[in-house]
Design an enzyme around this catalytic site. Structure first.
Site, PDB file in Angstrom:
ATOM      1  N   TYR A 135     -10.714   0.715  10.850  1.00 25.43           N
ATOM      2  CA  TYR A 135     -11.960   1.001  10.107  1.00 25.43           C
ATOM      3  C   TYR A 135     -12.290  -0.021   9.036  1.00 25.43           C
ATOM      4  O   TYR A 135     -13.291   0.125   8.350  1.00 25.43           O
ATOM      5  CB  TYR A 135     -11.926   2.412   9.519  1.00 25.43           C
ATOM      6  N   LYS A 136     -11.450  -1.026   8.861  1.00 21.60           N
ATOM      7  CA  LYS A 136     -11.758  -2.027   7.826  1.00 21.60           C
ATOM      8  C   LYS A 136     -12.551  -3.167   8.466  1.00 21.60           C
ATOM      9  O   LYS A 136     -13.702  -3.008   8.826  1.00 21.60           O
ATOM     10  CB  LYS A 136     -10.474  -2.500   7.159  1.00 21.60           C
ATOM     11  N   ARG A 170     -12.201  -4.544  -6.947  1.00 28.06           N
ATOM     12  CA  ARG A 170     -11.914  -5.219  -5.680  1.00 28.06           C
ATOM     13  C   ARG A 170     -13.220  -5.503  -4.934  1.00 28.06           C
ATOM     14  O   ARG A 170     -14.072  -4.614  -4.807  1.00 28.06           O
ATOM     15  CB  ARG A 170     -11.035  -4.265  -4.872  1.00 28.06           C
ATOM     16  N   PHE A 216       0.850  -1.193   0.000  1.00 27.81           N
ATOM     17  CA  PHE A 216       0.000   0.000   0.000  1.00 27.81           C
ATOM     18  C   PHE A 216       0.892   1.252   0.000  1.00 27.81           C
ATOM     19  O   PHE A 216       1.878   1.313   0.738  1.00 27.81           O
ATOM     20  CB  PHE A 216      -0.922  -0.004   1.226  1.00 27.81           C
ATOM     21  N   ASP A 252       2.183  -4.909   8.443  1.00 26.95           N
ATOM     22  CA  ASP A 252       0.967  -4.100   8.399  1.00 26.95           C
ATOM     23  C   ASP A 252      -0.201  -5.082   8.273  1.00 26.95           C
ATOM     24  O   ASP A 252      -0.277  -5.860   7.315  1.00 26.95           O
ATOM     25  CB  ASP A 252       1.032  -3.147   7.185  1.00 26.95           C
TER      26      ASP A 252
END
Ligand code: PLP
Length: 428
Positions: free
Chosen positions: A228-229, A387, A129, A198
């Site tokens: 938040y995922k 995705r 990322f 991560d």
């Protein structure tokens, strides 16, 4: 091939099915983007309102003590730790993933400089990322290290006596490919280096065992992750940072800091001394005042995830996640042939996170917009990735079937060519 009827039967047998009722999902929406922003738990709005009106509104500043606000980063950290094979007081909630990565990677570089001063390499994955790469690039520049980027398959060959720190995202945000964590930790430690993970696409999505199943060498050194995922903590939810207890013990013994030495990471913040003495253990990884309203929302998200413990827990979540992504891949490949979609996610479930990604040379963005207009929400990652995330807490097998049916229709009718689907929004 699996039919719509089969999917209804799978949902009827699903031991995790009752958990969907813990979420406030809008009617008519198939939400396949929990890998980017988790859905709203039903408990969250009332809890945030209670914190605002009663704890903040009525009890005002007393709530730091009376409502335990000051303990929230560690209290929620301990709950998240229990999902990741970590122990109490090893993981703390703070800041964003980017900021935590800065702190963790910087601390790892400090240790590397002490132990292996000749080593100048930080290695990561080319399609990690971007924030991870930008943070590493910044630290490499500041600290005189070299950032070496490689394809996932090339990483093992770079684990050698030039390596200072390997920094990887466990599940890749684009492809959904998952690294073998324990095997990687063993290789990195065997080479005398450190490893930072991560877990943005892992925490709450796939089983993680930060401390490994055997000797210390199989355990990670540092990890950061996102609230938040899959933890459903709400937009911009605070993130977390974990450090192996042998490393925090060493930081205690050698009085090592992390670079953002803010007052709440001080050993005695309310002594207000002019000089900095880091708190013991993971506490030093706190920087400033915790965001209480956001933490209240995050705790509801984490509690919702922990509710799965009564329904088969992590193994059941993993089984369902694999079954959902397997079904999605099989249906897309069977029903969307000839439309230029190429699977980017490993077929081997052991190497897959909780998402499925398809590349499409052009038209990926408008195809996703056309799906969203039909109520099927996934996302698009430039330059060419469609995705789809599967959150076993609330995604049903019927959602997968219906999402693919919409995709088939979008592709067959060519509706994605409409101008309105081709205008790029700021967030994709
Ligand atoms: C692997 C990974 N790391 C970090 C982030 C985001 O970090 P932050 O919350 O600091 O914006 C993301 C966001 O999608 C991500 O996928």
């Amino acid at each position: 091939m699996t039919t719509r009827q089969d999917c209804l039967a799978l949902d009827a047998r699903d031991e995790l099915a009752p958990l969907r009722a813990l979420f406030d999902l809008p009617d008519g929406v198939i939400y396949l983007d929990g890998n980017s922003l988790g859905a709203l738990p039903r408990a969250t709005a009332a809890r945030v309102q209670q914190v605002a009106t009663a704890e903040w509104g009525r009890d005002l500043i007393k709530s730091w003590n009376t409502a335990g606000w000051i303990d929230l980063p560690q209290r929620i950290g301990n709950k998240i730790a229990s999902l990741l094979g970590a122990g109490p007081d090893e993981l703390i909630v703070a800041d964003s993933t980017s900021v935590n990565l800065f702190k963790a990677l910087s601390a790892a570089l400090d240790l590397a400089q002490r132990d292996t001063p000749g080593r100048k390499r930080i290695v990561s994955e080319r399609f990690n990322f971007p924030t991870d790469l930008y943070i590493a690039e910044s630290l490499a520049r500041q600290r005189g290290f070299e950032l070496v980027l490689a394809e996932a398959d090339e990483i093992p060959a770079l684990i050698d006596d030039r390596l200072a720190v390997l920094m990887l995202t466990h599940v890749n945000y684009r492809s959904g490919r998952m690294h073998r964590m324990e095997e990687t930790n063993l290789a990195v430690h065997g080479a005398g280096a450190l490893v930072v993970w991560d877990l943005a696409h892992s925490a709450g999505a796939v089983p993680v065992n930060l401390k490994g199943s055997g000797p210390r060498a199989g355990a990670a050194d540092f990890a950061v992750g996102c609230g938040y995922k899959y933890l459903n903590g709400g937009p911009g939810a605070p993130a977390f940072v974990w450090v192996h207890p042998t490393i925090t013990a060493r930081m205690d013994a050698e009085q090592l800091w992390q670079p953002l030495s803010g007052w709440l990471g001080h050993a005695a913040p309310f002594q207000f001394t002019p000089d900095y003495h880091p708190a013991a253990g993971i506490g030093r990884f706190i920087c400033g005042t915790p965001p209480v309203l956001s933490l209240a929302a995050l705790e509801c998200g984490v509690d919702t995830m922990l509710a799965a413990e009564a329904h088969g827990g992590q193994p059941a979540l993993r089984r369902k996640s694999i079954a959902l992504s397997e079904l999605f891949i099989a249906l897309v490949e069977a029903r969307c042939t000839g439309h230029g979609l190429t699977l980017q996610t490993p077929r081997d479930a052991a190497q897959r996170g909780s998402q499925a990604s398809f590349a499409r040379a052009d038209g990926g963005y408008p195809i996703m917009q056309a799906l969203i207009a039909r109520g099927v929400i996934g996302d698009f990652r430039a330059p060419d990735i469609l995705r789809f995330g599967f959150t076993p807490l609330y995604t049903r097998f019927i959602d997968v079937w219906d999402a693919v049916e919409h995709l088939v229709q979008v592709l067959q009718t060519g509706e994605w060519r409409q101008a309105r689907f081709n205008q790029r929004a700021a967030v994709t």
